[in-house]
Design an enzyme around this catalytic site. Structure first.
Site, mmCIF file in Angstrom:
data_model
loop_
_atom_site.group_PDB
_atom_site.id
_atom_site.type_symbol
_atom_site.label_atom_id
_atom_site.label_comp_id
_atom_site.label_asym_id
_atom_site.label_seq_id
_atom_site.Cartn_x
_atom_site.Cartn_y
_atom_site.Cartn_z
ATOM 1 N N GLU A 1 -46.148 12.881 13.546
ATOM 2 C CA GLU A 1 -46.597 12.338 14.830
ATOM 3 C C GLU A 1 -47.926 12.982 15.199
ATOM 4 O OE1 GLU A 1 -43.619 12.511 17.894
ATOM 5 O OE2 GLU A 1 -42.061 11.697 16.589
ATOM 6 N N ARG B 1 -35.408 13.023 16.906
ATOM 7 C CA ARG B 1 -36.559 13.608 16.226
ATOM 8 C C ARG B 1 -36.673 12.970 14.843
ATOM 9 N NH1 ARG B 1 -37.962 15.033 20.443
ATOM 10 N NH2 ARG B 1 -38.609 17.087 21.176
ATOM 11 N N HIS C 1 -43.074 7.801 20.522
ATOM 12 C CA HIS C 1 -42.412 8.964 21.134
ATOM 13 C C HIS C 1 -42.583 8.946 22.660
ATOM 14 C CE1 HIS C 1 -41.045 13.364 20.477
ATOM 15 N NE2 HIS C 1 -40.578 12.875 21.618
HETATM 16 N N1 LIG Z 1 -37.645 10.489 22.301
HETATM 17 C C1 LIG Z 1 -37.849 11.274 23.333
HETATM 18 O O1 LIG Z 1 -38.801 11.119 24.101
HETATM 19 C C2 LIG Z 1 -36.892 12.392 23.597
HETATM 20 C C3 LIG Z 1 -36.160 12.959 22.581
HETATM 21 N N2 LIG Z 1 -35.282 13.971 22.864
HETATM 22 C C4 LIG Z 1 -34.507 14.533 21.759
HETATM 23 O O2 LIG Z 1 -33.122 14.361 22.045
HETATM 24 C C5 LIG Z 1 -32.458 15.550 21.709
HETATM 25 C C6 LIG Z 1 -31.129 15.627 22.440
HETATM 26 O O3 LIG Z 1 -31.364 15.873 23.810
HETATM 27 P P1 LIG Z 1 -30.170 16.232 24.791
HETATM 28 O O4 LIG Z 1 -29.100 15.211 24.732
HETATM 29 O O5 LIG Z 1 -30.789 16.540 26.101
HETATM 30 O O6 LIG Z 1 -29.637 17.581 24.111
HETATM 31 P P2 LIG Z 1 -28.212 18.257 24.280
HETATM 32 O O7 LIG Z 1 -28.345 19.624 23.729
HETATM 33 O O8 LIG Z 1 -27.710 18.080 25.665
HETATM 34 O O9 LIG Z 1 -27.268 17.393 23.325
HETATM 35 C C7 LIG Z 1 -27.347 17.385 21.946
HETATM 36 C C8 LIG Z 1 -25.932 17.313 21.424
HETATM 37 O O10 LIG Z 1 -25.966 17.126 20.012
HETATM 38 C C9 LIG Z 1 -24.943 17.952 19.484
HETATM 39 N N3 LIG Z 1 -25.122 18.193 18.064
HETATM 40 C C10 LIG Z 1 -25.798 19.179 17.438
HETATM 41 N N4 LIG Z 1 -25.701 19.023 16.111
HETATM 42 C C11 LIG Z 1 -24.947 17.924 15.892
HETATM 43 C C12 LIG Z 1 -24.505 17.241 14.733
HETATM 44 N N5 LIG Z 1 -24.812 17.680 13.505
HETATM 45 N N6 LIG Z 1 -23.742 16.138 14.884
HETATM 46 C C13 LIG Z 1 -23.410 15.686 16.108
HETATM 47 N N7 LIG Z 1 -23.798 16.290 17.246
HETATM 48 C C14 LIG Z 1 -24.568 17.396 17.143
HETATM 49 C C15 LIG Z 1 -25.027 19.203 20.315
HETATM 50 O O11 LIG Z 1 -23.877 20.008 20.153
HETATM 51 P P3 LIG Z 1 -24.054 21.608 20.369
HETATM 52 O O12 LIG Z 1 -24.486 21.796 21.767
HETATM 53 O O13 LIG Z 1 -22.706 22.129 20.068
HETATM 54 O O14 LIG Z 1 -25.087 22.038 19.382
HETATM 55 C C16 LIG Z 1 -25.135 18.599 21.706
HETATM 56 O O15 LIG Z 1 -23.875 18.277 22.241
HETATM 57 C C17 LIG Z 1 -33.464 16.643 22.065
HETATM 58 O O16 LIG Z 1 -33.187 17.850 21.393
HETATM 59 C C18 LIG Z 1 -34.765 16.028 21.633
HETATM 60 O O17 LIG Z 1 -35.033 16.349 20.282
HETATM 61 C C19 LIG Z 1 -35.117 14.436 24.128
HETATM 62 C C20 LIG Z 1 -35.829 13.907 25.159
HETATM 63 C C21 LIG Z 1 -36.801 12.866 24.982
HETATM 64 O O1 LIG Z 2 -38.090 16.329 25.723
HETATM 65 C C1 LIG Z 2 -38.299 16.044 24.555
HETATM 66 O O2 LIG Z 2 -37.742 16.611 23.626
HETATM 67 C C2 LIG Z 2 -39.189 14.966 24.222
HETATM 68 O O3 LIG Z 2 -39.212 14.524 23.119
HETATM 69 C C3 LIG Z 2 -40.045 14.445 25.290
HETATM 70 O O4 LIG Z 2 -41.340 14.519 24.954
#
Ligand SMILES: NC(=O)C1=CN([C@@H]2O[C@H](COP(=O)(O)OP(=O)(O)OC[C@H]3O[C@@H](n4cnc5c(N)ncnc54)[C@H](OP(=O)(O)O)[C@@H]3O)[C@@H](O)[C@H]2O)C=CC1
Ligand SMILES: O=C(O)C(=O)CO
Length: 318
Positions: free
Chosen positions: A266, A237, A284
């Protein structure tokens, strides 16, 4: 299962109004389907206007704030297409009896592919060379990029996407550092503190959700602490990064480049980033592929029907 009634508003632009098969699943359940105009962004007011009578919204990253939710008394489910939840007030939704669902399992690999694409494009200067060749020139060694193999790559956030990014990177002969407060061990990943990751990484990848704790995580101080020439890749993000500080770091030459799929604003209209050769941008689109569009849409439809039947699945605000 039929027997439902009410209107499902679709704001997710990946749900094609001509896709009768998918809309037909909702209609067969007894629901009306209304497609919102395709917009890049929607204000709270526009969202309330569109969703005022809806029992469900198959939603893009629309602003479901507490104020919006309060004005949608008929709403029972927000089926968010995607996984990021920073656009939805989960607590307000639960208090109003609204299920919020997401579509995990359908886009992690797509985001990971895109993250690698951005990283390689920056490091190997793919976009720069593409422009050079199209411009009728044949400049090579003067503009040479770097290697990915042999570098130290730090992944911040080892959740669903971060883990796939690490798996992809493990095939690139890099030294992998990872930071996540909770996630368990991962093969090939040296777990380190956030500070150590920043100090040691030549390429830093962000895969954290946007929360109050991660907003501005990559601050001016953190950027100053990065290794000279470090590359930042952000498909998480925009607000996880202090964008002004990132621009300053790139301008000064302290940072070597950036691959950015997400932005503070955005749609992003104009920015000094647009003029920088060492920055590769995308709108995005990280989680979106032709396959993931289909799979996520179908999953959001299933979640909508399940919640309206009182047998919810995929709920993230239980
Ligand atoms: N560009 C795009 O199109 C997309 C972007 N995204 C973004 O990617 C993000 C991550 O997705 P996803 O992997 O599925 O989410 P998950 O919740 O599976 O993974 C996120 C991880 O980050 C960890 N985390 C939280 N805070 C911190 C920190 N300060 N330092 C290090 N690690 C941390 C979380 O730990 P904990 O669970 O303990 O909080 C968790 O393990 C989404 O929230 C979204 O914003 C997602 C899909 C598409
Ligand atoms: O799943 C999300 O968080 C995305 O950014 C996809 O649009």
């Amino acid at each position: 299962m039929s027997g439902l009634d009410g209107t499902v508003l679709v704001t997710w632009s990946g749900f094609d109004p001509a896709d009768d098969a998918t809309a037909g699943v909702l209609r067969a359940a007894g629901l009306d389907v209304r497609f919102a105009p395709r917009l890049q962004e929607r204000s709270e007011e526009e969202l309330v206007g569109l969703a005022h009578d809806a029992v469900a919204v198959i939603a893009d990253a629309d602003p479901f704030t507490a104020d919006v939710i309060r004005q949608l008394p008929r709403l029972r489910v927000i089926a968010r297409v995607g996984v990021g939840l920073d656009s939805v007030d989960l607590v307000a939704a639960r208090a109003a009896g609204i299920d919020v669902t997401t579509t995990p399992g359908h886009m992690e690999g797509t985001v990971a592919d895109h993250t690698l694409a951005l990283m390689l494009a920056v490091v190997r200067r793919i976009v720069v060379f593409d422009r050079i060749v199209r411009g009728g020139e044949w400049i090579r060694v003067e503009r040479a990029g770097d290697d990915l193999h042999g570098r130290t790559v730090g992944v911040v956030g080892l959740g669903a996407i971060g883990r796939v990014v690490c798996r992809r990177l493990s095939g690139f002969d890099v030294h992998l550092l990872g930071h996540d407060p909770v996630a368990g061990d991962l093969p090939h990943v040296e777990r380190v503190t956030f500070e150590e990751l920043i100090d040691r990484s030549e390429i830093i990848v962000l895969n954290v959700p946007l929360t109050p704790a991660t907003r501005g995580l990559i601050s001016r101080d953190v950027i100053a602490r990065m290794r000279p020439g470090a590359v930042l890749v952000n498909a998480a993000r925009g607000h996880v990064v202090d964008e002004a500080a990132l621009i300053a770091g790139l301008r000064s030459g302290h940072l070597g480049g950036a691959g950015l799929d997400v932005f503070a604003e955005e749609p992003a209209e104009s920015s000094p980033l647009w003029t920088m050769d060492n920055v590769v941008l995308s709108p995005h689109i990280g989680g979106v592929s032709r396959r993931s569009i289909r799979d996520m849409t179908e999953r959001a439809v299933q979640c909508t029907i399940a919640s309206l039947h009182g047998e919810p699945t995929g709920v993230v605000n239980p």
